[in-house]
Design a protein around this motif. Structure first.
Motif, mmCIF file in Angstrom:
data_model
loop_
_atom_site.group_PDB
_atom_site.id
_atom_site.type_symbol
_atom_site.label_atom_id
_atom_site.label_comp_id
_atom_site.label_asym_id
_atom_site.label_seq_id
_atom_site.Cartn_x
_atom_site.Cartn_y
_atom_site.Cartn_z
ATOM 1 N N LEU A 158 0.706 -1.219 0.070
ATOM 2 C CA LEU A 158 -0.132 -0.024 -0.033
ATOM 3 C C LEU A 158 0.856 1.403 -0.006
ATOM 4 O O LEU A 158 0.409 2.226 -0.703
ATOM 5 C CB LEU A 158 -0.961 -0.081 1.077
ATOM 6 N N ALA A 159 1.970 1.062 0.602
ATOM 7 C CA ALA A 159 3.068 2.359 0.784
ATOM 8 C C ALA A 159 3.467 2.677 -0.533
ATOM 9 O O ALA A 159 3.667 3.835 -0.789
ATOM 10 C CB ALA A 159 4.129 2.005 1.722
ATOM 11 N N PHE A 160 3.462 1.978 -1.590
ATOM 12 C CA PHE A 160 4.095 2.226 -2.849
ATOM 13 C C PHE A 160 3.016 3.251 -3.687
ATOM 14 O O PHE A 160 3.547 4.163 -4.009
ATOM 15 C CB PHE A 160 4.214 1.041 -3.617
ATOM 16 N N PRO A 161 1.948 2.946 -3.795
ATOM 17 C CA PRO A 161 1.011 4.193 -4.568
ATOM 18 C C PRO A 161 0.875 5.360 -3.604
ATOM 19 O O PRO A 161 0.953 6.302 -4.374
ATOM 20 C CB PRO A 161 -0.388 3.268 -4.704
ATOM 21 N N VAL A 162 0.806 5.037 -2.460
ATOM 22 C CA VAL A 162 0.630 6.126 -1.523
ATOM 23 C C VAL A 162 1.955 7.198 -1.498
ATOM 24 O O VAL A 162 1.798 8.427 -1.706
ATOM 25 C CB VAL A 162 0.494 5.892 -0.094
ATOM 26 N N ASN A 173 4.442 9.483 -12.767
ATOM 27 C CA ASN A 173 3.269 9.153 -13.851
ATOM 28 C C ASN A 173 2.221 8.568 -13.316
ATOM 29 O O ASN A 173 2.032 7.734 -12.446
ATOM 30 C CB ASN A 173 4.182 7.746 -14.736
ATOM 31 N N ASP A 174 0.918 9.039 -13.765
ATOM 32 C CA ASP A 174 -0.473 8.531 -13.389
ATOM 33 C C ASP A 174 -0.534 6.958 -13.432
ATOM 34 O O ASP A 174 -1.315 6.673 -12.578
ATOM 35 C CB ASP A 174 -1.405 9.472 -14.164
ATOM 36 N N LEU A 175 -0.250 6.664 -14.609
ATOM 37 C CA LEU A 175 -0.372 5.131 -14.741
ATOM 38 C C LEU A 175 0.373 4.290 -13.505
ATOM 39 O O LEU A 175 -0.067 3.460 -13.359
ATOM 40 C CB LEU A 175 0.378 4.626 -16.164
ATOM 41 N N ASN A 176 1.580 4.797 -13.128
ATOM 42 C CA ASN A 176 2.307 4.150 -12.104
ATOM 43 C C ASN A 176 1.312 3.887 -11.008
ATOM 44 O O ASN A 176 1.413 2.999 -10.116
ATOM 45 C CB ASN A 176 3.589 4.859 -11.769
ATOM 46 N N PHE A 181 -2.083 1.121 -7.062
ATOM 47 C CA PHE A 181 -3.390 0.554 -6.213
ATOM 48 C C PHE A 181 -3.846 -0.588 -6.781
ATOM 49 O O PHE A 181 -4.227 -1.631 -5.847
ATOM 50 C CB PHE A 181 -4.062 1.834 -6.484
ATOM 51 N N ALA A 182 -3.745 -1.084 -7.976
ATOM 52 C CA ALA A 182 -4.082 -2.247 -8.615
ATOM 53 C C ALA A 182 -3.340 -3.304 -8.033
ATOM 54 O O ALA A 182 -3.874 -4.330 -7.469
ATOM 55 C CB ALA A 182 -4.120 -2.184 -10.145
ATOM 56 N N LEU A 183 -2.315 -3.288 -7.745
ATOM 57 C CA LEU A 183 -1.191 -4.283 -7.389
ATOM 58 C C LEU A 183 -1.505 -4.526 -5.786
ATOM 59 O O LEU A 183 -1.328 -5.544 -5.274
ATOM 60 C CB LEU A 183 0.100 -4.033 -7.791
ATOM 61 N N PHE A 184 -1.778 -3.250 -5.229
ATOM 62 C CA PHE A 184 -1.948 -3.452 -3.831
ATOM 63 C C PHE A 184 -3.377 -4.206 -3.534
ATOM 64 O O PHE A 184 -3.204 -5.079 -2.629
ATOM 65 C CB PHE A 184 -2.262 -2.262 -3.158
ATOM 66 N N LEU A 185 -4.117 -3.916 -4.410
ATOM 67 C CA LEU A 185 -5.835 -4.776 -4.308
ATOM 68 C C LEU A 185 -5.301 -6.229 -4.559
ATOM 69 O O LEU A 185 -5.813 -7.170 -3.948
ATOM 70 C CB LEU A 185 -6.440 -4.322 -5.314
ATOM 71 N N MET A 186 -4.334 -6.550 -5.363
ATOM 72 C CA MET A 186 -4.044 -7.882 -5.920
ATOM 73 C C MET A 186 -3.299 -8.649 -4.637
ATOM 74 O O MET A 186 -3.646 -9.792 -4.048
ATOM 75 C CB MET A 186 -3.068 -8.300 -6.972
ATOM 76 N N VAL A 187 -2.408 -7.783 -3.866
ATOM 77 C CA VAL A 187 -1.585 -8.406 -2.649
ATOM 78 C C VAL A 187 -2.946 -8.704 -1.572
ATOM 79 O O VAL A 187 -2.823 -9.621 -0.893
ATOM 80 C CB VAL A 187 -0.708 -7.324 -2.000
#
Length: 213
Positions: A158-162, A173-176, A181-187
């Protein structure tokens, strides 16, 4: 032609992620199927739990490296002058996601793999090394404080996108951010059983240092 190359690279990234490191290592050096022991998960955490620190560390490193290599395939296309930098950043996310998906649903072991955290770490190292290092520190601090690998993994992911939203490292980059957040949801989804056990106080702890008797 370029479309075919990108599709092939995506498949290669998925196959790299599909390498079942924990399963093959356990079978080769311990003669056991890691999926039949501990939590039944074919990942680094269960390897630490069942086979010990040395085996767990090796599996963790290999899983992270395969994520980094898969994601970095985009750099090969960039340096080959097949794509521009913006396309490279996008393809890093696509190839990295394919590798994480491969780890969770590996083609080489009946689509039953790990939870993707180590492979995700390798991906993030390739996409944004500075944020990855901060997330690693966050993971270890949470892990050392709680002895819960799952909790450290969830909070660090979660810390990564935050960190990107807060522009900790400048404009991002907005895509990053979206993929973060998508990868956080996967985790979170792959750790849903761990979350339930954490809430119930039933999650298994892993101690970095042996408990004092």
């Amino acid at each position: 032609m370029l479309t075919i190359v990108i599709v092939c690279c995506t498949v290669i990234a998925y196959l790299l992620g599909s390498i079942p490191t924990a399963l093959w290592y356990g079978e080769a050096y311990f003669g056991l199927d890691i999926r039949k022991h501990g939590s039944g998960n074919a990942g680094a955490t269960n390897t630490f739990r069942v086979l010990g620190k040395r085996a767990g560390t090796i599996v963790l490193l290999i899983d992270a490296i395969k994520g980094w290599i898969a994601t970095s395939i985009a750099m090969m296309l960039y340096y080959s002058h097949l794509i521009d930098w913006n396309d490279c950043e996008t393809l890093k996310l696509i190839f990295g996601f394919a590798a994480v998906l491969g780890h969770v649903f590996p083609a080489f072991s009946n689509f039953k793999g790990g939870k993707g955290v180590a492979t995700l770490l390798g991906m993030v190292m390739s996409v944004h090394a500075e944020a990855a290092l901060v997330c690693m520190v966050i993971f270890f601090l949470v892990f050392l404080a709680s002895n819960y690998v799952s909790l450290g993994s969830i909070i660090a992911s979660l810390a990564f996108p935050v960190l990107l939203v807060l522009k900790t490292f400048g404009n991002e980059n907005d895509l990053n951010i979206i993929f973060g957040f998508a990868l956080f949801l996967m985790v979170a989804v792959t750790h849903r059983k761990n979350i339930v056990r954490l809430l119930k106080g039933e999650e298994s702890r892993i101690y970095f240092r042996p408990k004092k008797k």
